[in-house]
Design an enzyme around this catalytic site. Structure first.
Site, PDB file in Angstrom:
ATOM      1  N   LYS A   1      31.263 -25.445 -17.183  1.00 12.22           N
ATOM      2  CA  LYS A   1      32.578 -24.832 -17.015  1.00 12.22           C
ATOM      3  C   LYS A   1      33.677 -25.753 -17.551  1.00 12.22           C
ATOM      4  CE  LYS A   1      31.247 -20.915 -15.296  1.00 12.22           C
ATOM      5  NZ  LYS A   1      31.365 -19.677 -16.097  1.00 12.22           N
TER       6      LYS A   1
ATOM      7  N   ASN B   1      32.706 -12.994 -19.111  1.00  8.27           N
ATOM      8  CA  ASN B   1      32.393 -13.194 -17.699  1.00  8.27           C
ATOM      9  C   ASN B   1      30.952 -13.618 -17.460  1.00  8.27           C
ATOM     10  OD1 ASN B   1      32.666 -12.586 -14.635  1.00  8.27           O
ATOM     11  ND2 ASN B   1      31.043 -11.197 -15.309  1.00  8.27           N
TER      12      ASN B   1
ATOM     13  N   ASP C   1      23.028  -9.322 -24.189  1.00 10.43           N
ATOM     14  CA  ASP C   1      22.557 -10.612 -23.683  1.00 10.43           C
ATOM     15  C   ASP C   1      23.249 -11.663 -24.529  1.00 10.43           C
ATOM     16  OD1 ASP C   1      21.247 -13.001 -23.176  1.00 10.43           O
ATOM     17  OD2 ASP C   1      19.242 -12.126 -23.168  1.00 10.43           O
TER      18      ASP C   1
ATOM     19  N   THR D   1      29.599 -13.050  -3.954  1.00 10.64           N
ATOM     20  CA  THR D   1      28.720 -12.493  -4.989  1.00 10.64           C
ATOM     21  C   THR D   1      27.304 -13.025  -4.824  1.00 10.64           C
ATOM     22  OG1 THR D   1      29.106 -14.293  -6.574  1.00 10.64           O
ATOM     23  CG2 THR D   1      30.647 -12.433  -6.636  1.00 10.64           C
TER      24      THR D   1
ATOM     25  N   TYR E   1      25.902 -26.657 -14.144  1.00  4.43           N
ATOM     26  CA  TYR E   1      26.929 -25.631 -13.971  1.00  4.43           C
ATOM     27  C   TYR E   1      28.335 -26.196 -14.117  1.00  4.43           C
ATOM     28  CZ  TYR E   1      29.831 -22.026 -11.874  1.00  4.43           C
ATOM     29  OH  TYR E   1      30.820 -21.098 -11.644  1.00  4.43           O
TER      30      TYR E   1
END
Length: 255
Positions: free
Chosen positions: A182, A92, A65, A213, A178
């Site tokens: 990134k 990832n 984790d 996904t 999000y």
């Protein structure tokens, strides 16, 4: 640790029990690498590793984790005990925050009304988690003759692409979680690359594209194998390969 394990290429892929991470693990195993699948859920990690072993890969699960320093340290110790070094690290593991990364499901990431706790959680995984894992694995990577670090970013992390009023990202709602996470990961990639360049460690960020996904409720148009291909390409760069770059399968991306 056997002499064979000293020369065997070894990779760790975080968040690899499913999706793009699992696809990358599968492709690296097909290239003959020993692959460690990092997964928060030990059962899911073990199941994924077992499936890839059944297909002929030398694949093992480690409980990892990225927000839990104890599991990060234990994963590094397990890799050291089993293989003695690490050649490839693919960061990832990541989370989108709430909902999916799509126009209809991102309302709670709008900057003017975002929940700060959600932003913290996203950055904890997508940025701080990368620092934690990378720093824990660096001693193992330094034992490699060709160490590679790949940080999985997103086209959404490009300030150039997302600030284009006529570009494809205008369809996405503004995000305070999000998307900026990134962008921060891209910046972090450059800083690691600058530090580690002298040691021959190549560090790059990749955008897999819109892959089918769980994170987008399976609305992506690329297969997992297609999305994973660019990760594997950057993970297997030759000595003259780039560092401090941001790439998609089609080539370099603007910051």
């Amino acid at each position: 640790m056997s002499e064979q394990s000293t020369h065997q290429k070894v990779a760790l892929v975080t968040g690899a029990n499913k999706g793009i991470g699992r696809g990358a693990a599968e492709q690296l195993a097909e290239l003959g690498m020993t692959v460690f699948i990092g997964a928060r859920d030990p059962r899911r990690g073990a199941e994924a590793a077992e499936a890839l072993r059944a297909a002929g890969g030398d694949v093992h699960a480690v409980t990892l984790d990225v927000t839990d320093p104890a599991t990060v340290g234990e994963a590094a110790q397990r890799i050291e005990e089993r293989s003695g070094h690490l050649d490839v690290l693919i960061n990832n593991a990541g989370i989108t925050g709430s909902g999916q990364v799509s126009p209809q499901d991102a309302h709670d990431q709008i900057p003017s009304s975002v929940d700060l706790d959600m932003v913290r959680a996203v950055f904890e995984t997508n940025v701080l988690g990368v620092i934690a894992v990378t720093n824990a694995m660096l001693p193992l990577l330094r034992r490699s003759s060709a160490p590679r670090i790949v940080n999985v970013s997103s086209h959404a992390g490009s300030l150039t692409l997302t600030s284009d009023p006529d570009g494809p990202f205008t369809a996405l709602l503004p995000s305070a979680a999000y998307t900026p996470s990134k962008s921060a990961l891209n910046a972090l990639t450059v800083q690691y690359a600058n530090e580690l360049r002298k040691d021959g460690i190549l560090v790059n960020a990749v955008a897999p594209g819109y892959v089918d996904t769980d994170s987008n409720n399976h609305t992506g148009f690329l297969t997992v194998a297609q999305g994973a291909a660019v990760l594997v390409r950057l993970a297997t760069l030759g000595v003259d390969g780039p560092t401090a770059g941001f790439f998609s399968e089609e080539g370099p991306l603007p910051w």
